[in-house]
Design an enzyme around this catalytic site. Structure first.
Site, PDB file in Angstrom:
ATOM      1  CB  ILE A 157     -48.319 118.866 -17.160  1.00  0.00           C
ATOM      2  CG1 ILE A 157     -49.463 118.966 -16.143  1.00  0.00           C
ATOM      3  CG2 ILE A 157     -47.252 119.911 -16.848  1.00  0.00           C
ATOM      4  CD1 ILE A 157     -49.063 118.669 -14.717  1.00  0.00           C
ATOM      5  CG  ASP A 176     -45.628 109.409 -22.007  1.00  0.00           C
ATOM      6  OD1 ASP A 176     -45.965 110.394 -21.318  1.00  0.00           O
ATOM      7  OD2 ASP A 176     -46.174 108.296 -21.897  1.00  0.00           O
ATOM      8  NE  ARG A 244     -47.072 113.881  -7.160  1.00  0.00           N
ATOM      9  CZ  ARG A 244     -47.828 114.862  -7.622  1.00  0.00           C
ATOM     10  NH1 ARG A 244     -47.254 115.988  -8.030  1.00  0.00           N
ATOM     11  NH2 ARG A 244     -49.140 114.730  -7.686  1.00  0.00           N
ATOM     12  CG  ASP A 268     -43.034 123.676  -7.791  1.00  0.00           C
ATOM     13  OD1 ASP A 268     -42.985 124.645  -7.002  1.00  0.00           O
ATOM     14  OD2 ASP A 268     -44.091 123.061  -8.044  1.00  0.00           O
ATOM     15  CD  GLU A 273     -42.475 118.610  -2.052  1.00  0.00           C
ATOM     16  OE1 GLU A 273     -43.657 118.761  -1.673  1.00  0.00           O
ATOM     17  OE2 GLU A 273     -42.128 118.642  -3.234  1.00  0.00           O
ATOM     18  CG  HIS A 291     -45.275 120.650  -4.459  1.00  0.00           C
ATOM     19  ND1 HIS A 291     -45.124 119.363  -3.998  1.00  0.00           N
ATOM     20  CD2 HIS A 291     -46.027 120.548  -5.596  1.00  0.00           C
ATOM     21  CE1 HIS A 291     -45.766 118.521  -4.800  1.00  0.00           C
ATOM     22  NE2 HIS A 291     -46.306 119.224  -5.774  1.00  0.00           N
ATOM     23  CB  ILE A 292     -46.263 127.167  -5.881  1.00  0.00           C
ATOM     24  CG1 ILE A 292     -45.000 127.582  -6.655  1.00  0.00           C
ATOM     25  CG2 ILE A 292     -46.083 127.377  -4.379  1.00  0.00           C
ATOM     26  CD1 ILE A 292     -44.721 129.072  -6.631  1.00  0.00           C
ATOM     27  N   GLY A 293     -46.660 124.472  -8.295  1.00  0.00           N
ATOM     28  CA  GLY A 293     -46.927 124.346  -9.730  1.00  0.00           C
ATOM     29  C   GLY A 293     -48.355 124.624 -10.129  1.00  0.00           C
TER      30      GLY A 293
END
Length: 319
Positions: A157, A176, A244, A268, A273, A291-293
């Site tokens: 991503i 990273d 997340r 998002d 949640e 949370h619609i990624g």
């Protein structure tokens, strides 16, 4: 063999499974009833998204289960190592939703820099009576071109985000814990392409140099971005979290938004949640989505087909 689709997949995915002789049951079983349902119906395969928890208790109680498929990127709702120790096959679909999530990041970025999230709240209420005032209020927008985007988490991503950023003329830096350098290839019309190497750097460097930051990391025990990291950011920076909940300290984020240290946030995912903090939901500097990624028509189609292929490979082709 029976497949329980507990959170939905595309019709093509269902059709592909049925063509191979699987009995596909599409229903949403509540978490508390899941063990009984799996045993009563002798389910061999369960396909889930992020809302279903597959933990040790369930795995011990459901001996008929052979395969667990997760539609999407993460596997943090599944006790993967324990499942595999019991001989179950566990997989997800990490590539299918990458582009969908990356595009949502920029939806939030554009919304933030042009105040769209707030103007869409106020225009229906005051657009007819305070049009000129609203125009003046939202006029000091910014452009993404020539700005620096810091990407925390440079997996699939993160790299899709980098492609879009580079295409917009942004400068990209990344961080990273595993990746040292990644090559980002931009493809153009007529088979033309260009490859750009991007070296990663520590988070403490990234936050200093970025105009905007976006996170693409798995669930963490402690926030990746807390008060210390926010204090090190540029004044007026923006941040997006489509990974997340909990990877950003939400209290520190709210403080930074209210003080003006950060200009906006795009969220998002949320720490609590499915009941996000009301202070976040009501903050005029936060662009929100539930949370619609990975939830686009195209991504869901890819996820369904990939899940079906992996189930067939795991059971039918090896039987």
């Amino acid at each position: 063999m029976k497949v329980l689709v507990n959170e939905g997949i595309s019709q093509n995915g269902i059709d592909n499974l049925e063509k191979e002789g699987f009995e596909v049951i599409v229903t949403k079983v509540a978490q508390g009833q899941l063990i009984n349902y799996l045993n009563e119906h002798q389910i061999d395969v369960i396909l889930v998204r992020s809302g279903t928890q597959i933990r040790k208790e369930l795995l011990d109680a459901c001996p008929n289960l052979k395969v667990i498929g997760r539609g999407g990127v993460g596997l943090d709702n599944i006790d993967v190592k324990y499942a595999e120790s019991k001989g179950l096959k566990v997989f997800n679909t990490p590539e299918a939703s990458s582009n969908a999530v990356a595009e949502l990041v920029f939806a939030h970025l554009f919304s933030g820099i042009r105040f769209l999230h707030d103007s869409n709240r106020n225009m229906p209420l005051e657009g007819d009576s305070r049009f000129r005032d609203l125009k003046k209020s939202y006029a000091p927008g910014r452009e993404l071109r020539d700005k620096t985007l810091g990407i925390i988490g440079f997996g699939r991503i993160g790299r899709e985000v980098a492609k879009i950023a580079l295409g917009l003329g942004m400068k990209v830096i990344a961080s990273d814990i595993k990746v040292g350098e990644a090559k980002i290839t931009l493809e153009f019309y007529n088979h033309q392409s260009i490859t750009i190497p991007i070296r990663t750097e520590p988070i403490h460097q990234l936050v200093k140099h970025s105009d905007f930051i976006t996170l693409h990391v798995p669930a963490q025990k402690t926030p990746v971005i807390g008060k210390q990291e926010i204090n090190a950011m540029k004044d007026g920076a923006g941040i997006v979290n489509a990974s997340r909940g909990g990877v950003i300290d939400e209290e520190a984020l709210l403080e930074a938004l209210e003080s003006g240290k950060l200009a906006f946030a795009g969220l998002d995912t949320f720490q609590n949640e499915p009941s996000p903090a009301i202070k976040l939901l009501m903050n005029e500097k936060v662009s929100l989505s539930p949370h619609i990624g990975g939830s686009t028509i195209e991504a869901q189609e890819r996820i369904g087909v990939e899940l079906a292929e992996k189930v067939i490979a795991a059971l039918k082709n090896n039987s």
